[in-house]
Scaffold this motif. Structure first.
Motif, mmCIF file in Angstrom:
data_model
loop_
_atom_site.group_PDB
_atom_site.id
_atom_site.type_symbol
_atom_site.label_atom_id
_atom_site.label_comp_id
_atom_site.label_asym_id
_atom_site.label_seq_id
_atom_site.Cartn_x
_atom_site.Cartn_y
_atom_site.Cartn_z
ATOM 1 N N ILE C 94 0.925 -1.256 -0.312
ATOM 2 C CA ILE C 94 0.136 -0.155 0.218
ATOM 3 C C ILE C 94 0.820 1.233 0.223
ATOM 4 O O ILE C 94 2.114 1.249 0.297
ATOM 5 N N ASP C 95 0.577 2.408 0.006
ATOM 6 C CA ASP C 95 1.146 3.714 0.046
ATOM 7 C C ASP C 95 2.136 3.470 -1.060
ATOM 8 O O ASP C 95 3.408 4.419 -0.036
ATOM 9 N N ARG C 96 2.358 3.803 -1.799
ATOM 10 C CA ARG C 96 3.444 3.876 -2.509
ATOM 11 C C ARG C 96 3.719 5.023 -2.834
ATOM 12 O O ARG C 96 2.844 5.940 -3.223
ATOM 13 N N ARG C 97 5.281 5.053 -2.297
ATOM 14 C CA ARG C 97 5.647 7.096 -2.841
ATOM 15 C C ARG C 97 7.053 6.742 -3.578
ATOM 16 O O ARG C 97 7.421 5.844 -4.214
ATOM 17 N N ARG C 98 7.100 7.841 -4.572
ATOM 18 C CA ARG C 98 7.900 8.251 -5.345
ATOM 19 C C ARG C 98 9.008 8.663 -4.236
ATOM 20 O O ARG C 98 9.117 9.249 -3.473
ATOM 21 N N LEU C 99 10.394 7.507 -4.696
ATOM 22 C CA LEU C 99 11.517 8.695 -3.371
ATOM 23 C C LEU C 99 13.186 9.146 -4.361
ATOM 24 O O LEU C 99 13.161 10.065 -3.468
ATOM 25 N N MET C 100 12.752 8.887 -5.667
ATOM 26 C CA MET C 100 14.251 9.552 -6.329
ATOM 27 C C MET C 100 13.758 8.572 -7.387
ATOM 28 O O MET C 100 13.264 7.647 -7.484
ATOM 29 N N ALA C 230 3.653 1.006 12.450
ATOM 30 C CA ALA C 230 4.056 2.585 13.039
ATOM 31 C C ALA C 230 5.129 2.951 11.946
ATOM 32 O O ALA C 230 5.298 3.548 12.265
ATOM 33 N N ALA C 231 6.471 2.198 12.494
ATOM 34 C CA ALA C 231 7.525 2.096 11.499
ATOM 35 C C ALA C 231 7.814 2.613 10.542
ATOM 36 O O ALA C 231 8.558 3.241 10.322
ATOM 37 N N ALA C 232 6.635 1.550 9.988
ATOM 38 C CA ALA C 232 7.390 1.573 8.779
ATOM 39 C C ALA C 232 6.373 3.115 7.948
ATOM 40 O O ALA C 232 6.896 3.439 7.397
ATOM 41 N N LEU C 233 5.623 3.619 8.452
ATOM 42 C CA LEU C 233 4.877 5.094 8.368
ATOM 43 C C LEU C 233 5.896 6.250 8.567
ATOM 44 O O LEU C 233 6.193 6.811 7.861
ATOM 45 N N ALA C 234 6.352 5.810 9.658
ATOM 46 C CA ALA C 234 7.310 6.236 9.901
ATOM 47 C C ALA C 234 8.989 6.712 9.356
ATOM 48 O O ALA C 234 9.079 7.553 8.756
ATOM 49 N N PHE C 235 8.782 5.593 8.886
ATOM 50 C CA PHE C 235 10.491 5.220 7.802
ATOM 51 C C PHE C 235 9.919 6.924 7.014
ATOM 52 O O PHE C 235 10.117 6.089 5.906
ATOM 53 N N ALA C 236 8.253 5.959 6.181
ATOM 54 C CA ALA C 236 7.953 6.246 5.122
ATOM 55 C C ALA C 236 7.671 8.069 5.097
ATOM 56 O O ALA C 236 8.811 9.037 3.713
ATOM 57 N N GLU C 237 7.438 8.409 5.808
ATOM 58 C CA GLU C 237 7.666 9.796 5.932
ATOM 59 C C GLU C 237 8.356 10.502 6.028
ATOM 60 O O GLU C 237 8.913 11.457 5.085
ATOM 61 N N PHE C 238 9.758 9.802 6.841
ATOM 62 C CA PHE C 238 11.141 10.685 6.849
ATOM 63 C C PHE C 238 11.296 10.642 5.582
ATOM 64 O O PHE C 238 12.364 11.632 5.053
ATOM 65 N N LEU C 239 11.458 9.553 4.940
ATOM 66 C CA LEU C 239 11.720 9.275 3.808
ATOM 67 C C LEU C 239 11.490 10.492 2.627
ATOM 68 O O LEU C 239 12.362 11.290 1.622
#
Lengths: 232, 371, 278
Positions: C94-100, C230-239
């Motif tokens: 879920i929640d695919r985001r572009r990183l780079m 929770a940690a996965a979301l935090a890491f995604a937000e951070f990235l």
């Protein structure tokens, strides 16, 4: 050739400048492989004592399996241990994957057949009746084991050295179950692989050199212990 | 009879379906030396292993002080000592080897040092105390092994062919030392050997084991004079063995009184000029002649008028059991038998050379402490 | 004996803080450049939460997606657009985001014997290589690069597999570059790795891919798998935060003279330049 020379120079620099990261990696390698060798030794000596002293039926089969186990490919061990430790695997509840403990397990699995097979040979160098004599002198089971291991200490130390060598020089399983995580599961071998894949050959060679020096230092210690009594 | 120190009842040992040992009953009295003799592969070592509680029999019981040993084997093992054919020393100094059993049994250091010194001296190896056990000769190593066992001051000493690997002079010297030590300590001993002379030399009683079974038990003279069956007779070599006493030494010959008869022996006795001995005589060395023959016919020193008790034919040879005042056995050819026309009750003269007589010294052993 | 082993293992597992760990599956190319370590270090600095042990695990993108399907990782960074889409369609991600992103580049020997520099596109260049049977080194390992390379061959209308000039190294990106350099062969590589290895190679970049080599973040579906949400979301937000994006934008600038990746989001005043194609 110049690269190797640069690597050795870099290794000396890393060692003597007290590079924190390199020291951490060294200590982890040493601790993990020592623990794995320790576990392999406990299991190996137990199995070897049983095979060498009790001569159970099927001993030949067990010995041949152990002997081929000495050639167990680390990658295969890594794969099997990783699958066992997966969250969905049978030991998933322990949450050990990608921890130093996982590397300890994998290296122990690799070292155990080596330590066991060589320990069987070591214990078989003892006179077959020596165990009876020691028991007859009034030794309890543990006293007897201790005395017999002491009698066979020269070849047993060789078994320990071989097991430690296999553990610390192994890379395939360590990457798979440890994940080569910086500051946690990065050992000398996995760091070397990483530096190589990052194209930093100088550091890779430096780490290799440190690994060799470490293995040599440990082996030298064992060899001194082993040969000291012999000389007297 | 006093309560046996140790014994076995119905002990059966089977390996891979083969019966190695079956002993209905065997006892050793306190202070007694029981010599178990038999050919190789007779089950002698297995018997020692069972007695030493190192091998659990498939069936049957080991008795210690009259009680069956069921558990707590370690505590029983710590009341015994075992000497094997091989010295089986640890890779350490002689003194720490002699003290090793004591250390395992938790004997305090000072007491240990004291006993180690005593037994090193008793076996004449005090000078080797600090030597590494690796550097010893076979004889020295076996002395260390015996000292290690006796330093434990065991209630029962078990020995499995302790002298078999030694050369002759070494063996004799060690047997002498052990004999003396055993006489002094009054230790109960079971030792097995394939060598009849050892059994005669040390054993108060002899048990013959063949094919995993005890065929005969009794005092040496009785067992040797009257073997229970042919196999026992074949193994023992049907010798005449009778107790006697040296009464004098004349012209280099020992004069031995045997049941009122006089027997002259040229057997070397290492300066011994009196005392109890066993007189041994091989049956083929005994020559029979008609009772009326004159002495001039033979150079033999010993000529004993005898009565034939029994004639046993076995193959080409004939075994003649005689009463010469003591039981005497002769082995003669069928031809001689016909010439002499012997049968039970016939009178003959049995003659044998002084050099054919073998004397085995016997130390008077203390009787059982409880008896 | 088995007891000793159990005690040791339990002891070790206690020390590793059990179930709160965050397992990050990362494509090897992100680790091999050294970017992964920097990002994780920055994450730990920002979020010094000792309860969550961060466990970045670098392996091929294909393998990471398989691990994600089994819930063995909490979050993944991969560059396999089609497989990622399928992972999400199947409900595992879920929640695919572009990183780079960076670009795939066709590199080859400095004298360019086939003349690919003149080719208008990668498929055209691939046809030139196949036509002259010039040696081509393929990863052959189902990695993101390999998957893209096979797609390009398809576009070129050529099936090179099994041809004598088409050699599969079966090795990582760096190793494959070294093999190509040694053989004087052409190969497809992501621009980041090429920059890292450039100095050691006798290879020049010729044709850049039109489509970016897109790295994405996907979280493993917490409704379907037992993961550390929770940690996965935090890491995604951070990235995707400006701080992490700045790390990406800066990464490589100092050491190689140019950045290795183009961040997907805003990074403040920083501008980024992809590897230049002559």
């Amino acid at each position: 050739m110049e690269l190797i020379w640069d690597g050795i120079t870099e290794a000396l620099r890393l060692i003597f400048s007290g590079d924190a990261e390199v020291y951490e990696i060294m200590l982890l390698s040493l601790a993990v492989s020592a623990a794995a060798t320790g576990i392999a030794l406990v299991i190996g000596l137990s199995i070897a004592s049983f095979l060498a002293f009790r001569a159970p039926p099927g001993r030949m089969l067990a010995l041949s399996i152990l002997n081929s186990g000495m050639a167990l490919p680390p990658v295969v061990v890594g794969l099997v241990v990783a699958v066992m430790l997966w969250r969905t695997g049978p030991l998933g509840q322990l949450h050990l994957l990608y921890t130093p403990a996982a590397i300890v397990i994998a290296q122990a699995v690799i070292a155990t057949p080596i330590v066991t097979a060589l320990s069987v040979v070591a214990l078989q160098t003892l006179h077959p009746k020596l165990r009876l004599q020691v028991l007859a002198l009034g030794a309890s089971r543990w006293q007897a084991a201790w005395l017999l291991f002491r009698e066979a200490r020269l070849p047993l130390l060789a078994a320990v050295m071989a097991g430690f060598g296999a553990a610390i020089s192994e890379v395939g399983a360590s990457i798979m179950v440890g994940g080569n995580i910086k500051g946690s599961t990065r050992t000398l071998t996995t760091a070397t692989v990483l530096e190589t894949s990052q194209g930093d050959f100088e550091t890779a060679i430096a780490l290799s050199f440190i690994l060799l020096a470490l293995v040599y230092a440990v082996t030298l210690t064992f060899t001194i212990i082993q040969q000291r009594r012999r000389a007297s | 009879m006093t309560q046996p120190k140790m014994g076995v009842r119905g002990v059966l040992v089977e390996r891979a379906g083969h019966r190695i040992l079956f002993v209905e009953e065997l006892d050793v009295s306190p202070g007694e030396v029981l010599a178990v003799v038999g050919p190789n592969g007779a089950g002698k070592s297995t018997l020692i292993h069972v007695l030493a509680l190192l091998e659990r029999p498939s069936a049957g019981e080991v008795l210690f002080d009259g009680r069956p040993v069921r558990d707590g084997l370690l505590s029983y093992r710590r009341r015994m000592a075992v000497v094997f054919q091989e010295p089986l020393l640890l890779d350490a100094t002689v003194e720490s080897n002699v003290g090793s059993g004591l250390a395992l049994r938790g004997v305090p250091r000072a007491e240990r040092a004291h006993r180690v010194r005593r037994w090193l001296e008793r076996f004449g190896i005090a000078a080797l105390a600090r030597r590494s056990a690796r550097t010893l000769s076979g004889g020295e190593a076996q002395r260390v092994s015996l000292a290690r066992a006796l330093a434990l001051e065991p209630e029962v000493l078990l020995m499995d062919e302790p002298f078999a690997a030694l050369d002759e002079p070494t063996r004799q010297a060690l047997i002498d030392d052990l004999d003396r030590a055993l006489a002094e300590t009054g230790t109960t001993v079971v030792f097995v050997s394939h060598d009849r002379a050892e059994a005669l030399r040390l054993g108060d009683r002899v048990a013959v084991i063949i094919g995993g079974r005890i065929r005969q038990v009794g005092p040496p003279s009785q067992v040797f004079a009257a073997p229970a069956d042919e196999e026992v007779a074949a193994f023992l070599g049907v010798e005449t063995i009778v107790p006697g006493r040296i009464s004098a030494v004349e012209e280099g010959l020992a004069v031995v009184e045997v049941s009122g008869c006089r027997v002259e022996a040229a057997s070397a006795l290492e300066g011994q000029s009196a005392g109890e001995v066993l007189v041994c005589l091989r049956p083929e060395d005994v020559v029979l002649s008609p009772a009326e023959d004159r002495p001039a016919a033979t150079s033999a020193r010993n000529r004993l008028p005898s009565v034939v008790r029994r004639v046993v034919r076995s193959g080409a040879q004939v075994r003649v059991e005689l009463d010469a005042g003591f039981p005497l056995v002769a082995l003669i050819t069928k031809q001689s038998l016909e010439e002499l026309s012997l049968e039970a009750g016939s009178r003959v003269v049995a003659s044998f050379k002084a050099t054919a007589v073998h004397l085995i010294p016997r130390h008077a052993r203390p009787q059982s402490p409880t008896g | 004996m088995a007891l000793v082993l159990v005690v040791v293992l339990v002891g070790l597992s206690m020390s590793s803080c059990g179930g709160d760990d965050l397992v990050i599956g990362v494509s090897t190319s992100v680790r091999d450049t050294g970017l992964l370590d920097e990002l994780v270090d920055e994450f730990k600095r920002q979020r010094p939460d000792p309860a969550a042990t961060v466990k970045p695990v670098a392996t091929g993108s294909g393998q990471i997606i398989e691990l994600a399907r089994r819930g063995e990782v909490d979050i993944l960074i991969t560059h396999l657009p089609e497989a990622e889409a399928k992972l999400i369609a199947d409900g595992d991600g879920i929640d695919r985001r572009r990183l780079m992103h960076n670009f795939f580049v066709l590199v080859g020997p400095p004298d360019d014997p086939v003349g690919v520099r003149a080719a208008a596109s990668l498929p055209a260049a691939f046809r030139l290589i196949a036509g002259t049977e010039a040696t081509f080194v393929s990863r052959g390992d189902n990695s993101g690069t390999h998957v893209r390379e096979l797609a390009l061959w398809r576009q070129a209308g050529i099936d090179p597999v099994g041809e004598s000039w088409y050699q599969e190294s079966g090795a990582g990106q760096g190793q494959s570059l070294l093999v190509a350099s040694d053989k004087g062969a052409y190969t497809l590589v992501d621009s980041g790795t090429f920059v890292v290895f450039r100095e050691r190679l006798e290879l020049e970049p010729y044709v850049s891919d039109e489509e970016p080599n897109q790295y994405s973040i996907i979280r493993v579906n917490p409704d379907k798998h037992d993961v550390n949400e929770a940690a996965a979301l935090a890491f995604a937000e951070f990235l995707t935060s400006p701080a992490a994006q700045r790390v990406i934008a800066d990464f490589g600038r100092e050491k190689y003279g140019e950045p290795l990746f183009v961040p997907a989001g805003p990074v403040g005043d920083m501008t980024s330049i992809p590897v230049s194609i002559p």
